[in-house]
Scaffold this motif. Structure first.
Motif, PDB file in Angstrom:
ATOM      1  N   ARG A  67       0.836  -1.206   0.000  1.00  0.00           N
ATOM      2  CA  ARG A  67       0.000   0.000   0.000  1.00  0.00           C
ATOM      3  C   ARG A  67       0.871   1.256   0.000  1.00  0.00           C
ATOM      4  NH1 ARG A  67      -2.601   1.269   5.533  1.00  0.00           N
ATOM      5  NH2 ARG A  67      -0.375   1.593   5.853  1.00  0.00           N
ATOM      6  N   GLU A  68       1.872   1.286   0.868  1.00  0.00           N
ATOM      7  CA  GLU A  68       2.729   2.465   0.949  1.00  0.00           C
ATOM      8  C   GLU A  68       3.469   2.701  -0.365  1.00  0.00           C
ATOM      9  OE1 GLU A  68       6.410   4.215   3.677  1.00  0.00           O
ATOM     10  OE2 GLU A  68       5.337   2.399   4.303  1.00  0.00           O
ATOM     11  N   LEU A  69       3.908   1.603  -0.979  1.00  0.00           N
ATOM     12  CA  LEU A  69       4.649   1.688  -2.234  1.00  0.00           C
ATOM     13  C   LEU A  69       3.821   2.355  -3.324  1.00  0.00           C
ATOM     14  CD1 LEU A  69       7.231   0.692  -3.745  1.00  0.00           C
ATOM     15  CD2 LEU A  69       5.997  -1.425  -4.206  1.00  0.00           C
ATOM     16  N   PHE A  70       2.583   1.909  -3.489  1.00  0.00           N
ATOM     17  CA  PHE A  70       1.757   2.439  -4.576  1.00  0.00           C
ATOM     18  C   PHE A  70       1.149   3.796  -4.230  1.00  0.00           C
ATOM     19  CE2 PHE A  70       2.029  -1.955  -6.011  1.00  0.00           C
ATOM     20  CZ  PHE A  70       2.217  -1.776  -7.372  1.00  0.00           C
ATOM     21  N   VAL A  71       0.919   4.056  -2.955  1.00  0.00           N
ATOM     22  CA  VAL A  71       0.459   5.403  -2.579  1.00  0.00           C
ATOM     23  C   VAL A  71       1.541   6.422  -2.904  1.00  0.00           C
ATOM     24  CG1 VAL A  71      -0.052   6.907  -0.622  1.00  0.00           C
ATOM     25  CG2 VAL A  71      -1.246   4.740  -0.862  1.00  0.00           C
ATOM     26  N   ARG A  72       2.787   6.083  -2.628  1.00  0.00           N
ATOM     27  CA  ARG A  72       3.893   6.995  -2.978  1.00  0.00           C
ATOM     28  C   ARG A  72       3.941   7.229  -4.480  1.00  0.00           C
ATOM     29  NH1 ARG A  72       9.360   5.841   0.560  1.00  0.00           N
ATOM     30  NH2 ARG A  72       8.410   5.768   2.629  1.00  0.00           N
ATOM     31  N   ILE A 240      -8.951   3.751  -1.410  1.00  0.00           N
ATOM     32  CA  ILE A 240      -7.735   3.424  -2.168  1.00  0.00           C
ATOM     33  C   ILE A 240      -6.776   2.630  -1.299  1.00  0.00           C
ATOM     34  CG2 ILE A 240      -5.665   4.420  -3.225  1.00  0.00           C
ATOM     35  CD1 ILE A 240      -7.486   6.733  -4.211  1.00  0.00           C
ATOM     36  N   ASP A 241      -6.573   3.068  -0.052  1.00  0.00           N
ATOM     37  CA  ASP A 241      -5.687   2.340   0.869  1.00  0.00           C
ATOM     38  C   ASP A 241      -6.167   0.909   1.065  1.00  0.00           C
ATOM     39  OD1 ASP A 241      -4.039   4.476   1.223  1.00  0.00           O
ATOM     40  OD2 ASP A 241      -4.840   5.080   3.168  1.00  0.00           O
ATOM     41  N   GLU A 242      -7.451   0.765   1.296  1.00  0.00           N
ATOM     42  CA  GLU A 242      -8.037  -0.560   1.524  1.00  0.00           C
ATOM     43  C   GLU A 242      -7.858  -1.457   0.301  1.00  0.00           C
ATOM     44  OE1 GLU A 242     -12.513  -2.389   2.244  1.00  0.00           O
ATOM     45  OE2 GLU A 242     -12.104  -0.307   2.821  1.00  0.00           O
ATOM     46  N   LEU A 256      -0.450  -1.425 -13.638  1.00  0.00           N
ATOM     47  CA  LEU A 256       0.045  -0.059 -13.447  1.00  0.00           C
ATOM     48  C   LEU A 256       1.446   0.201 -13.998  1.00  0.00           C
ATOM     49  CD1 LEU A 256      -1.242   0.563  -9.799  1.00  0.00           C
ATOM     50  CD2 LEU A 256      -2.399   1.022 -11.968  1.00  0.00           C
ATOM     51  N   LEU A 257       2.340  -0.755 -13.844  1.00  0.00           N
ATOM     52  CA  LEU A 257       3.733  -0.481 -14.215  1.00  0.00           C
ATOM     53  C   LEU A 257       3.914  -0.295 -15.716  1.00  0.00           C
ATOM     54  CD1 LEU A 257       5.793  -2.830 -11.873  1.00  0.00           C
ATOM     55  CD2 LEU A 257       4.840  -0.558 -11.442  1.00  0.00           C
ATOM     56  N   ILE A 258       3.027  -0.907 -16.488  1.00  0.00           N
ATOM     57  CA  ILE A 258       3.183  -0.871 -17.941  1.00  0.00           C
ATOM     58  C   ILE A 258       3.120   0.543 -18.500  1.00  0.00           C
ATOM     59  CG2 ILE A 258       0.730  -1.184 -18.416  1.00  0.00           C
ATOM     60  CD1 ILE A 258       1.503  -2.958 -20.763  1.00  0.00           C
ATOM     61  N   ILE A 259       2.462   1.472 -17.798  1.00  0.00           N
ATOM     62  CA  ILE A 259       2.316   2.827 -18.336  1.00  0.00           C
ATOM     63  C   ILE A 259       3.399   3.782 -17.834  1.00  0.00           C
ATOM     64  CG2 ILE A 259      -0.179   2.526 -18.459  1.00  0.00           C
ATOM     65  CD1 ILE A 259      -0.315   4.637 -16.158  1.00  0.00           C
ATOM     66  N   LEU A 260       4.286   3.286 -16.959  1.00  0.00           N
ATOM     67  CA  LEU A 260       5.314   4.165 -16.402  1.00  0.00           C
ATOM     68  C   LEU A 260       6.420   4.431 -17.412  1.00  0.00           C
ATOM     69  CD1 LEU A 260       5.811   2.750 -12.783  1.00  0.00           C
ATOM     70  CD2 LEU A 260       4.368   4.661 -13.517  1.00  0.00           C
ATOM     71  N   GLU A 261       6.912   5.654 -17.397  1.00  0.00           N
ATOM     72  CA  GLU A 261       8.133   5.960 -18.143  1.00  0.00           C
ATOM     73  C   GLU A 261       9.319   5.354 -17.396  1.00  0.00           C
ATOM     74  OE1 GLU A 261       8.084   7.354 -21.005  1.00  0.00           O
ATOM     75  OE2 GLU A 261       5.995   8.023 -21.031  1.00  0.00           O
TER      76      GLU A 261
END
Length: 513
Positions: A67-72, A240-242, A256-261
């Motif tokens: 959760r912390e990873l993706f919130v960041r 979102i956290d939940e 999610l990662l697929i769209i990251l630069e």
């Protein structure tokens, strides 16, 4: 055709032969250069996807760290709105009711959703039932309920298709009369003259199941992004956290990662690295992504290129082989083949891997792991080129101390079919039914065998190791190996990847312990 796999630590004692070590590194540099050129010739999106798939396999991130990873990541300046849009689509798909709860609380915002849009109006408000009023659905239910409760102030805004309108008393006894309502004109009237409807409990109730999301997800994505960043809506961030705690790490990564630069992906890798370095658990060596966890927890990553390459030569060895064969020109293919031949030839000495092990123990840097990765891929390529028979595989097992047992399951299946066919052919009993029944069983077995062949054939075609893959599959045989305590039957196709990965995993496990 002898290949040294270096599976025993006793083979790694260093004799101080720096010249041999430098020659090996030079060959591996050449191999790296050719492979990198092929990997990036058509852009980097495919190899970046390979890395994202490997990241998704990491198993040691706790739900709370996840959760912390993706919130960041969702609050990082560069990627947040684009990433939030992608994340919200996943949330809408998996938890529409939770999204509906937020929409219901912000129901007044939907005035603009319907204003000037007859298509949306009809989709949401036209669901009147021909039976009882209880059958009205979606916005139709909200509209009828609100109209009855507040009939003194809004009944005049109902527009009917007939010559005259209907009174509340009549419609109360005959709710199917709502089928004669001019829905578009009525809703347009409510937009203009009944603003209270859009924040009413009746309208909010119709939104709670999240079904309205299906009408136009893009609108709601934009709406939620604004609620996240402009209004900083605490209830939404709570949802979102939940969700981030409950959703599998692999699912979040794949979506999610697929769209990251690449810069954003590097930031994400840095965050993972911090979590992995702070944990006390031992790395699970059976995990397909364990090497990545080792690197992130013990090394400093200076370039995303390093990870893209290392991932391709280890976790995506088969994909890289396909790329070499399909995308490489004749000169590039020959160059890879010649370099691999020299690498494997220079590996015939039992102690030739020792300098790399020594370098790792002294420096603990990513470069040493890259050498080991390139070495393992060279073995993989050589196996795919030259190992086509049972004898060659069994010779490899024996020379490298790998215990093996021959698997006879396919031979037994064929023998069984042969005996049934013979029995059927020579059956001279008085009834033709018996013969027909046995023939039927034979056909079923043939179909089952055909399905098995198709299954194995697909894997061979995917790897493209032979023009007649099925012949290779059944001639080369299947084995149970000591490398996994004889727990799995390995075909010749599977062995190509298993052996090279087992080498790499053994080396990495040795140097980090």
């Amino acid at each position: 055709m002898m290949i040294q796999l270096f599976l025993s630590a006793s083979n790694w004692s260093n004799d101080g032969n720096d010249e041999l070590f430098e020659k090996r590194k030079e060959l591996l540099r050449e191999l790296e250069s050719v492979l990198w050129l092929l990997m990036t010739s058509g852009g980097r999106s495919e190899v970046r996807l390979w890395l994202c798939n490997t990241i998704a396999g990491i198993s040691s991130i706790s739900p709370h760290h996840q959760r912390e990873l993706f919130v960041r990541l969702l609050t990082a300046h560069t990627a947040k709105r684009r990433l939030a849009a992608q994340f919200l689509q996943l949330l809408f798909e998996k938890e529409p009711k939770k999204a509906g709860r937020i929409i219901a609380k912000k129901s007044s915002m939907l005035e603009n959703f319907f204003r000037g849009n007859p298509r949306r109006i009809l989709q949401w408000f036209s669901n009147f039932s021909g039976g009882t009023g209880l059958g009205h659905r979606k916005g139709a239910k909200a509209l009828s309920h609100y109209a009855f409760v507040h009939r003194d102030v809004c009944w005049e805004e109902l527009e009917w298709k007939g010559k005259h309108g209907q009174s509340p008393a009549v419609v109360a006894t005959k709710p199917h009369y709502f089928l004669d309502l001019d829905v578009q004109r009525t809703v347009e009237n409510f937009l203009e003259y009944v603003p209270e409807f859009w924040s009413s409990s009746e309208f909010a109730e119709s939104l709670k199941d999240g079904e309205i999301l299906k009408i136009d997800k893009k609108f709601f994505v934009n709406m939620f992004v604004n609620l996240m960043y402009k209004e900083d809506m605490k209830e939404l961030w709570g949802i979102i956290d939940e969700f981030l705690i409950k959703e599998p790490f692999s699912s979040l990564c794949h979506h999610l990662l697929i769209i990251l630069e690449e810069q954003e992906l590097s930031y994400f890798m840095d965050l993972i690295s911090k979590f992995l370095k702070s944990r006390s658990e031992v790395v699970e060596y059976d995990s397909p992504s364990f090497w990545l966890e080792v690197i992130l927890s013990k090394c400093s990553i200076t370039s995303i290129d390093q990870l893209l390459l290392l991932n391709a030569i280890t976790s995506q060895a088969r994909q890289l082989l396909r790329l070499v064969r399909e995308e490489g020109n004749l000169d590039e293919k020959e160059k890879v083949k010649n370099i691999v031949s020299q690498v494997c030839s220079s590996s015939s000495r039992a102690d030739s891997l020792a300098p790399i092990m020594d370098e790792w123990s002294k420096k603990k840097n990513l470069e040493s792991i890259r050498w080991l990765g390139l070495q393992s891929w060279a073995i993989f390529f050589r196996l795919s080129e030259e190992f086509r028979t049972s004898e060659s595989w069994e010779s490899l097992f024996s020379s490298n101390g790998i215990g093996f047992r021959k698997s006879d399951k396919y031979r037994l299946l064929e023998d069984d079919e042969y005996s049934e066919e013979s029995e059927s052919d020579w059956d001279d009993g008085p009834s033709g039914k018996v013969k027909h029944k046995k023939k039927g069983r034979h056909i079923k077995k043939r179909r089952r065998k055909h399905k098995l062949e198709e299954s194995y054939g697909e894997r061979l075609i995917d790897l493209d190791v032979s023009d007649n893959g099925l012949d290779l599959q059944f001639k080369a045989g299947d084995w149970l190996l000591s490398t996994d305590q004889y727990s799995t039957t390995w075909s010749s196709v599977d062995l190509l990847e298993h052996i090279s990965k087992h080498c790499f995993y053994t080396w990495i496990k040795f140097v980090i312990t």
